[in-house]
Design a protein around this motif. Structure first.
Motif, PDB file in Angstrom:
ATOM      1  N   ALA A  38       0.733  -1.241  -0.035  1.00  0.00           N
ATOM      2  CA  ALA A  38       0.007  -0.166  -0.084  1.00  0.00           C
ATOM      3  C   ALA A  38       1.046   1.277   0.056  1.00  0.00           C
ATOM      4  N   SER A  39       2.226   1.070   0.318  1.00  0.00           N
ATOM      5  CA  SER A  39       2.965   2.369   0.477  1.00  0.00           C
ATOM      6  C   SER A  39       4.101   2.392  -0.882  1.00  0.00           C
ATOM      7  N   GLU A  40       3.980   3.465  -1.215  1.00  0.00           N
ATOM      8  CA  GLU A  40       4.791   3.470  -2.681  1.00  0.00           C
ATOM      9  C   GLU A  40       6.067   3.161  -2.557  1.00  0.00           C
ATOM     10  N   THR A  41       6.882   3.634  -1.405  1.00  0.00           N
ATOM     11  CA  THR A  41       8.204   3.369  -1.278  1.00  0.00           C
ATOM     12  C   THR A  41       8.449   1.986  -0.771  1.00  0.00           C
ATOM     13  N   HIS A  42       7.713   1.458   0.016  1.00  0.00           N
ATOM     14  CA  HIS A  42       8.201   0.085   0.290  1.00  0.00           C
ATOM     15  C   HIS A  42       7.895  -0.851  -0.965  1.00  0.00           C
ATOM     16  N   ASN A  43       6.924  -0.521  -1.882  1.00  0.00           N
ATOM     17  CA  ASN A  43       6.696  -1.315  -3.012  1.00  0.00           C
ATOM     18  C   ASN A  43       7.796  -1.318  -3.961  1.00  0.00           C
ATOM     19  N   LYS A  44       8.440  -0.113  -3.936  1.00  0.00           N
ATOM     20  CA  LYS A  44       9.705   0.026  -4.782  1.00  0.00           C
ATOM     21  C   LYS A  44      10.878  -0.506  -4.194  1.00  0.00           C
ATOM     22  N   LYS A  90       3.275   0.949 -11.912  1.00  0.00           N
ATOM     23  CA  LYS A  90       3.865   0.008 -12.888  1.00  0.00           C
ATOM     24  C   LYS A  90       3.466  -1.584 -12.376  1.00  0.00           C
ATOM     25  N   THR A  91       3.416  -1.672 -11.203  1.00  0.00           N
ATOM     26  CA  THR A  91       3.095  -3.135 -10.502  1.00  0.00           C
ATOM     27  C   THR A  91       1.970  -3.661 -11.112  1.00  0.00           C
ATOM     28  N   TYR A  92       0.617  -2.833 -11.198  1.00  0.00           N
ATOM     29  CA  TYR A  92      -0.592  -3.106 -11.627  1.00  0.00           C
ATOM     30  C   TYR A  92      -0.605  -4.001 -12.856  1.00  0.00           C
TER      31      TYR A  92
END
Ligand code: HMG
Ligand code: MG
Length: 301
Positions: free
Chosen positions: A105-111, A120-122
Protein backbone atom coordinates in the motif's frame (compact mmCIF):
# COMPACT_ATOMS: atom_id res chain seq x y z
CA UNK A 1 -20.54 -11.27 25.42
CA UNK A 2 -18.24 -12.03 22.45
CA UNK A 3 -19.28 -14.89 20.16
CA UNK A 4 -16.13 -16.47 18.79
CA UNK A 5 -16.27 -18.24 15.43
CA UNK A 6 -16.46 -22.03 15.58
CA UNK A 7 -13.68 -22.47 13.03
CA UNK A 8 -10.62 -20.55 11.84
CA UNK A 9 -8.35 -21.26 8.89
CA UNK A 10 -4.60 -20.94 9.28
CA UNK A 11 -2.14 -20.62 6.41
CA UNK A 12 1.34 -21.75 7.43
CA UNK A 13 3.86 -19.33 5.89
CA UNK A 14 6.98 -20.49 7.76
CA UNK A 15 8.74 -22.12 4.78
CA UNK A 16 8.35 -18.85 2.82
CA UNK A 17 8.05 -15.80 5.09
CA UNK A 18 9.99 -17.60 7.82
CA UNK A 19 12.98 -18.80 5.87
CA UNK A 20 13.30 -15.72 3.61
CA UNK A 21 14.64 -13.79 6.57
CA UNK A 22 17.01 -16.40 8.03
CA UNK A 23 20.74 -15.88 7.67
CA UNK A 24 21.67 -19.53 8.19
CA UNK A 25 20.90 -21.54 5.06
CA UNK A 26 18.67 -24.58 5.40
CA UNK A 27 19.47 -27.38 2.95
CA UNK A 28 16.92 -28.31 0.32
CA UNK A 29 16.62 -31.83 1.80
CA UNK A 30 15.89 -30.40 5.26
CA UNK A 31 13.29 -28.01 3.85
CA UNK A 32 11.57 -30.90 2.10
CA UNK A 33 11.52 -33.04 5.29
CA UNK A 34 10.20 -30.09 7.25
CA UNK A 35 7.44 -29.24 4.76
CA UNK A 36 6.48 -32.92 4.73
CA UNK A 37 6.14 -32.75 8.53
CA UNK A 38 4.01 -29.60 8.22
CA UNK A 39 1.82 -31.37 5.66
CA UNK A 40 0.82 -33.89 8.35
CA UNK A 41 -0.20 -31.32 10.99
CA UNK A 42 -3.72 -30.79 9.62
CA UNK A 43 -2.98 -27.30 8.26
CA UNK A 44 -4.91 -26.70 5.03
CA UNK A 45 -2.49 -24.35 3.26
CA UNK A 46 1.29 -24.13 3.26
CA UNK A 47 3.12 -21.31 1.49
CA UNK A 48 6.10 -23.44 0.76
CA UNK A 49 8.48 -21.10 -1.07
CA UNK A 50 8.90 -18.10 -3.32
CA UNK A 51 9.60 -17.78 -7.05
CA UNK A 52 11.19 -14.35 -6.78
CA UNK A 53 14.60 -13.40 -8.11
CA UNK A 54 17.19 -15.60 -6.33
CA UNK A 55 19.49 -12.60 -5.96
CA UNK A 56 16.81 -10.82 -3.98
CA UNK A 57 15.97 -13.82 -1.75
CA UNK A 58 18.83 -16.36 -1.96
CA UNK A 59 17.39 -18.41 0.92
CA UNK A 60 14.57 -19.59 -1.36
CA UNK A 61 16.54 -20.09 -4.57
CA UNK A 62 15.60 -23.80 -4.46
CA UNK A 63 11.82 -23.15 -4.75
CA UNK A 64 11.59 -25.19 -7.95
CA UNK A 65 13.30 -28.28 -6.56
CA UNK A 66 11.38 -28.08 -3.29
CA UNK A 67 8.11 -27.85 -5.22
CA UNK A 68 8.95 -30.95 -7.27
CA UNK A 69 10.12 -33.07 -4.34
CA UNK A 70 7.72 -32.46 -1.45
CA UNK A 71 5.09 -35.10 -0.71
CA UNK A 72 1.70 -33.70 -1.66
CA UNK A 73 -1.04 -34.24 0.89
CA UNK A 74 -4.28 -33.91 -1.09
CA UNK A 75 -5.87 -32.03 1.82
CA UNK A 76 -3.27 -29.26 1.66
CA UNK A 77 -3.06 -26.34 -0.77
CA UNK A 78 0.61 -25.72 -1.65
CA UNK A 79 1.06 -22.08 -2.57
CA UNK A 80 4.08 -19.93 -3.33
CA UNK A 81 4.92 -16.28 -3.78
CA UNK A 82 5.14 -15.10 -7.40
CA UNK A 83 6.15 -11.55 -8.37
CA UNK A 84 5.82 -11.69 -12.18
CA UNK A 85 5.28 -13.94 -15.21
CA UNK A 86 8.76 -15.45 -14.98
CA UNK A 87 8.04 -16.49 -11.40
CA UNK A 88 4.61 -17.81 -12.35
CA UNK A 89 5.94 -19.94 -15.20
CA UNK A 90 8.49 -21.61 -12.91
CA UNK A 91 5.92 -22.02 -10.15
CA UNK A 92 3.42 -23.66 -12.48
CA UNK A 93 6.08 -26.09 -13.69
CA UNK A 94 6.94 -26.90 -10.09
CA UNK A 95 3.26 -27.67 -9.43
CA UNK A 96 1.81 -24.93 -7.23
CA UNK A 97 -1.86 -25.15 -6.22
CA UNK A 98 -1.97 -21.47 -5.33
CA UNK A 99 -0.13 -18.32 -6.42
CA UNK A 100 0.39 -15.47 -3.97
CA UNK A 101 1.02 -12.14 -5.68
CA UNK A 102 2.22 -9.26 -3.57
CA UNK A 103 2.55 -5.51 -3.50
CA UNK A 104 2.43 -2.74 -0.98
CA UNK A 105 0.00 0.00 0.00
CA UNK A 106 3.05 2.23 0.43
CA UNK A 107 4.78 3.57 -2.66
CA UNK A 108 8.27 3.48 -1.11
CA UNK A 109 8.03 -0.04 0.31
CA UNK A 110 6.64 -1.26 -3.01
CA UNK A 111 9.64 0.20 -4.81
CA UNK A 112 12.17 -1.19 -2.32
CA UNK A 113 10.57 -4.64 -2.32
CA UNK A 114 9.74 -5.21 -5.98
CA UNK A 115 11.62 -2.46 -7.74
CA UNK A 116 8.59 -0.75 -9.26
CA UNK A 117 6.08 1.99 -8.55
CA UNK A 118 2.57 0.94 -7.56
CA UNK A 119 1.27 2.07 -10.95
CA UNK A 120 3.86 -0.04 -12.81
CA UNK A 121 3.13 -3.06 -10.60
CA UNK A 122 -0.57 -3.21 -11.57
CA UNK A 123 -0.15 -4.43 -15.18
CA UNK A 124 2.46 -7.00 -14.09
CA UNK A 125 0.17 -8.48 -11.45
CA UNK A 126 -2.91 -8.24 -13.68
CA UNK A 127 -1.20 -10.53 -16.19
CA UNK A 128 0.02 -12.96 -13.51
CA UNK A 129 -3.43 -13.18 -11.92
CA UNK A 130 -5.17 -13.69 -15.28
CA UNK A 131 -2.78 -16.46 -16.29
CA UNK A 132 -2.92 -18.18 -12.87
CA UNK A 133 -6.74 -18.14 -12.96
CA UNK A 134 -6.69 -19.57 -16.50
CA UNK A 135 -4.62 -22.42 -15.04
CA UNK A 136 -7.31 -22.84 -12.33
CA UNK A 137 -5.02 -21.83 -9.49
CA UNK A 138 -6.16 -20.15 -6.31
CA UNK A 139 -4.76 -16.62 -6.22
CA UNK A 140 -4.17 -14.62 -3.05
CA UNK A 141 -3.13 -10.98 -3.22
CA UNK A 142 -0.90 -9.75 -0.42
CA UNK A 143 -1.05 -6.06 0.45
CA UNK A 144 1.89 -5.05 2.64
CA UNK A 145 2.34 -2.14 5.06
CA UNK A 146 -1.40 -1.77 5.64
CA UNK A 147 -0.91 0.08 8.95
CA UNK A 148 2.57 1.62 8.87
CA UNK A 149 5.43 1.78 6.40
CA UNK A 150 9.06 1.76 7.58
CA UNK A 151 9.79 4.57 5.10
CA UNK A 152 6.57 6.64 4.93
CA UNK A 153 4.99 6.17 8.38
CA UNK A 154 1.19 5.94 8.73
CA UNK A 155 -0.78 4.40 5.89
CA UNK A 156 -4.50 5.21 5.66
CA UNK A 157 -7.28 2.66 5.09
CA UNK A 158 -8.04 4.52 1.84
CA UNK A 159 -4.53 3.75 0.54
CA UNK A 160 -5.11 0.08 1.35
CA UNK A 161 -8.55 0.02 -0.29
CA UNK A 162 -7.13 1.57 -3.45
CA UNK A 163 -4.75 -1.39 -3.90
CA UNK A 164 -7.32 -4.01 -2.80
CA UNK A 165 -9.86 -2.71 -5.33
CA UNK A 166 -7.35 -3.19 -8.12
CA UNK A 167 -6.33 -6.69 -7.01
CA UNK A 168 -9.97 -7.81 -6.73
CA UNK A 169 -10.67 -6.24 -10.14
CA UNK A 170 -7.77 -8.28 -11.60
CA UNK A 171 -9.35 -11.45 -10.18
CA UNK A 172 -7.66 -12.48 -6.92
CA UNK A 173 -9.72 -14.90 -4.84
CA UNK A 174 -8.82 -13.24 -1.56
CA UNK A 175 -6.53 -10.66 -0.02
CA UNK A 176 -4.06 -10.96 2.84
CA UNK A 177 -3.47 -7.67 4.67
CA UNK A 178 0.06 -7.44 6.06
CA UNK A 179 1.23 -5.66 9.18
CA UNK A 180 4.67 -6.03 7.65
CA UNK A 181 6.67 -4.39 10.43
CA UNK A 182 4.41 -5.36 13.33
CA UNK A 183 3.50 -1.91 14.58
CA UNK A 184 -0.28 -2.07 14.81
CA UNK A 185 -2.34 -2.00 18.00
CA UNK A 186 -6.02 -3.04 18.19
CA UNK A 187 -7.40 0.48 17.61
CA UNK A 188 -5.61 0.51 14.23
CA UNK A 189 -7.11 -2.91 13.48
CA UNK A 190 -10.56 -1.43 14.23
CA UNK A 191 -9.95 1.52 11.95
CA UNK A 192 -8.76 -0.61 9.04
CA UNK A 193 -11.25 -3.45 9.35
CA UNK A 194 -14.24 -1.13 9.78
CA UNK A 195 -13.38 0.35 6.37
CA UNK A 196 -12.32 -2.89 4.68
CA UNK A 197 -15.30 -4.95 5.84
CA UNK A 198 -17.77 -2.31 4.69
CA UNK A 199 -16.43 -3.00 1.21
CA UNK A 200 -15.52 -6.71 0.98
CA UNK A 201 -16.96 -9.91 2.49
CA UNK A 202 -15.17 -11.17 5.64
CA UNK A 203 -14.27 -14.51 4.07
CA UNK A 204 -12.22 -12.73 1.38
CA UNK A 205 -9.91 -11.10 3.94
CA UNK A 206 -6.94 -12.76 5.63
CA UNK A 207 -4.89 -10.99 8.31
CA UNK A 208 -1.09 -11.36 8.26
CA UNK A 209 0.52 -10.06 11.43
CA UNK A 210 4.22 -9.78 12.16
CA UNK A 211 4.97 -9.79 15.87
CA UNK A 212 7.82 -7.28 16.15
CA UNK A 213 6.37 -5.63 19.25
CA UNK A 214 4.39 -8.57 20.66
CA UNK A 215 1.03 -7.11 19.55
CA UNK A 216 0.01 -9.81 17.08
CA UNK A 217 -2.06 -11.97 19.45
CA UNK A 218 -3.96 -8.89 20.65
CA UNK A 219 -4.54 -7.89 17.02
CA UNK A 220 -5.73 -11.37 16.06
CA UNK A 221 -8.17 -11.36 18.97
CA UNK A 222 -9.49 -7.99 17.80
CA UNK A 223 -9.73 -9.26 14.20
CA UNK A 224 -11.78 -12.24 15.40
CA UNK A 225 -14.17 -9.79 17.05
CA UNK A 226 -14.63 -8.18 13.63
CA UNK A 227 -15.53 -11.58 12.18
CA UNK A 228 -12.20 -12.37 10.48
CA UNK A 229 -11.65 -16.14 10.38
CA UNK A 230 -8.50 -16.46 8.27
CA UNK A 231 -4.95 -15.78 9.43
CA UNK A 232 -1.40 -16.31 8.19
CA UNK A 233 1.15 -17.42 10.75
CA UNK A 234 4.59 -18.89 10.86
CA UNK A 235 5.72 -21.90 12.83
CA UNK A 236 7.79 -20.92 15.86
CA UNK A 237 7.48 -17.21 14.92
CA UNK A 238 10.03 -17.35 12.11
CA UNK A 239 9.89 -14.62 9.53
CA UNK A 240 10.23 -11.07 8.27
CA UNK A 241 10.70 -9.08 5.10
CA UNK A 242 14.37 -8.33 4.28
CA UNK A 243 13.21 -5.22 2.38
CA UNK A 244 11.31 -3.74 5.34
CA UNK A 245 13.68 -2.64 8.10
CA UNK A 246 12.35 -3.71 11.49
CA UNK A 247 10.21 -6.57 10.20
CA UNK A 248 10.61 -9.40 12.72
CA UNK A 249 8.91 -12.79 12.54
CA UNK A 250 5.28 -13.49 11.84
CA UNK A 251 3.03 -14.32 14.72
CA UNK A 252 3.91 -17.89 15.75
CA UNK A 253 1.46 -20.56 14.60
CA UNK A 254 2.07 -22.32 17.93
CA UNK A 255 0.87 -19.26 19.86
CA UNK A 256 -2.10 -18.69 17.55
CA UNK A 257 -3.19 -22.31 18.08
CA UNK A 258 -2.88 -21.90 21.85
CA UNK A 259 -5.15 -18.84 21.64
CA UNK A 260 -7.70 -20.29 19.23
CA UNK A 261 -7.97 -23.71 20.84
CA UNK A 262 -8.21 -22.04 24.25
CA UNK A 263 -11.16 -20.00 22.95
CA UNK A 264 -12.78 -23.25 21.80
CA UNK A 265 -12.19 -22.51 18.10
CA UNK A 266 -11.46 -25.43 15.80
CA UNK A 267 -8.46 -25.12 13.44
CA UNK A 268 -7.98 -28.76 12.44
CA UNK A 269 -4.29 -28.40 13.31
CA UNK A 270 -2.59 -30.78 15.75
CA UNK A 271 -0.58 -28.67 18.24
CA UNK A 272 1.73 -31.55 19.14
CA UNK A 273 2.67 -32.32 15.53
CA UNK A 274 3.24 -28.63 14.87
CA UNK A 275 5.49 -28.46 17.90
CA UNK A 276 7.59 -31.37 16.57
CA UNK A 277 7.98 -29.58 13.23
CA UNK A 278 8.99 -26.40 15.11
CA UNK A 279 11.66 -28.26 17.08
CA UNK A 280 12.92 -29.77 13.82
CA UNK A 281 13.53 -26.41 12.13
CA UNK A 282 14.81 -24.88 15.38
CA UNK A 283 17.51 -27.55 15.46
CA UNK A 284 18.40 -26.98 11.82
CA UNK A 285 18.70 -23.22 12.38
CA UNK A 286 20.61 -23.75 15.61
CA UNK A 287 18.70 -21.11 17.53
CA UNK A 288 15.65 -20.84 19.75
CA UNK A 289 12.54 -19.60 17.94
CA UNK A 290 10.57 -16.75 19.51
CA UNK A 291 7.21 -18.53 20.05
CA UNK A 292 6.24 -18.30 23.71
CA UNK A 293 4.30 -21.59 23.73
CA UNK A 294 7.21 -23.33 22.06
CA UNK A 295 9.65 -21.91 24.62
CA UNK A 296 7.35 -23.13 27.39
CA UNK A 297 7.06 -26.59 25.79
CA UNK A 298 10.87 -26.79 25.50
CA UNK A 299 11.23 -25.92 29.21
CA UNK A 300 8.90 -28.81 30.12
CA UNK A 301 10.59 -31.40 27.88
P1 HMG B 1 13.90 -6.52 -11.28
O1 HMG B 1 15.37 -6.54 -11.19
O2 HMG B 1 13.20 -5.21 -11.42
O3 HMG B 1 13.42 -7.53 -12.41
O4 HMG B 1 13.32 -7.27 -9.99
P2 HMG B 1 13.38 -7.38 -13.97
O5 HMG B 1 12.00 -7.75 -14.41
O6 HMG B 1 13.94 -6.05 -14.42
O7 HMG B 1 14.40 -8.54 -14.45
C1 HMG B 1 15.79 -8.48 -14.18
C2 HMG B 1 16.40 -9.87 -14.28
O8 HMG B 1 15.82 -10.71 -13.27
C3 HMG B 1 16.13 -10.57 -15.61
O9 HMG B 1 17.24 -11.41 -15.88
C4 HMG B 1 14.93 -11.45 -15.30
O10 HMG B 1 14.85 -12.58 -16.15
C5 HMG B 1 15.25 -11.86 -13.88
P3 HMG B 1 18.34 -10.99 -16.99
O11 HMG B 1 17.55 -10.84 -18.27
O12 HMG B 1 18.90 -9.68 -16.50
O13 HMG B 1 19.31 -12.14 -16.93
N1 HMG B 1 14.00 -12.19 -13.12
C6 HMG B 1 13.80 -13.33 -12.45
N2 HMG B 1 14.56 -14.41 -12.22
C7 HMG B 1 14.01 -15.41 -11.49
N3 HMG B 1 12.77 -15.37 -10.95
C8 HMG B 1 11.98 -14.30 -11.16
C9 HMG B 1 12.50 -13.23 -11.92
N4 HMG B 1 11.99 -12.04 -12.29
C10 HMG B 1 12.91 -11.42 -13.02
N5 HMG B 1 10.76 -14.26 -10.64
C11 HMG B 1 11.63 -8.57 -8.86
C12 HMG B 1 11.92 -7.39 -9.79
C13 HMG B 1 10.17 -8.48 -8.48
C14 HMG B 1 11.90 -9.86 -9.60
C15 HMG B 1 12.56 -8.44 -7.63
O14 HMG B 1 12.41 -7.17 -7.09
C16 HMG B 1 12.24 -9.47 -6.57
O15 HMG B 1 12.45 -10.65 -6.75
N6 HMG B 1 11.71 -9.03 -5.40
C17 HMG B 1 11.28 -9.95 -4.34
C18 HMG B 1 11.46 -9.36 -3.00
C19 HMG B 1 10.91 -10.28 -1.97
O16 HMG B 1 10.78 -11.47 -2.19
N7 HMG B 1 10.51 -9.72 -0.79
C20 HMG B 1 9.99 -10.50 0.28
C21 HMG B 1 8.63 -11.06 0.03
S1 HMG B 1 7.31 -9.89 0.28
C22 HMG B 1 6.97 -10.03 1.97
O17 HMG B 1 7.68 -10.68 2.70
C23 HMG B 1 5.72 -9.38 2.52
C24 HMG B 1 4.60 -10.38 2.81
O18 HMG B 1 5.02 -11.38 3.71
C25 HMG B 1 3.38 -9.65 3.39
C26 HMG B 1 3.74 -8.73 4.58
O19 HMG B 1 4.36 -9.21 5.54
O20 HMG B 1 3.35 -7.57 4.49
C27 HMG B 1 4.14 -11.08 1.51
MG1 MG C 1 5.10 -11.18 5.83
Amino acid sequence: MVYWPSRVQIKEVGPRDGLQNEKKPVSTADKINWINMLSETGVKEIEYSSFVHPKWIPQLADAYEVGLKINRNPNVRYSALVPNMKGLELALEAGIDGASVFMSASETHNKKNINKSIAKTYPVLAEVIKEAKQEHKHVTGYVSTVFDCPFEGKITPEQVIRVCDKLFEFGVDDISLGDTIGTAVPSQVDQLLETVLRRYPQDKIIMHYHDTRGMAIANITRSLEHGITRFDSSIGGLGGCPYAPGAAGNVATNDVLYLLHGLGIDTGVDEKKLQEAAFYIQNKLGKALPSKSLTYAASQA
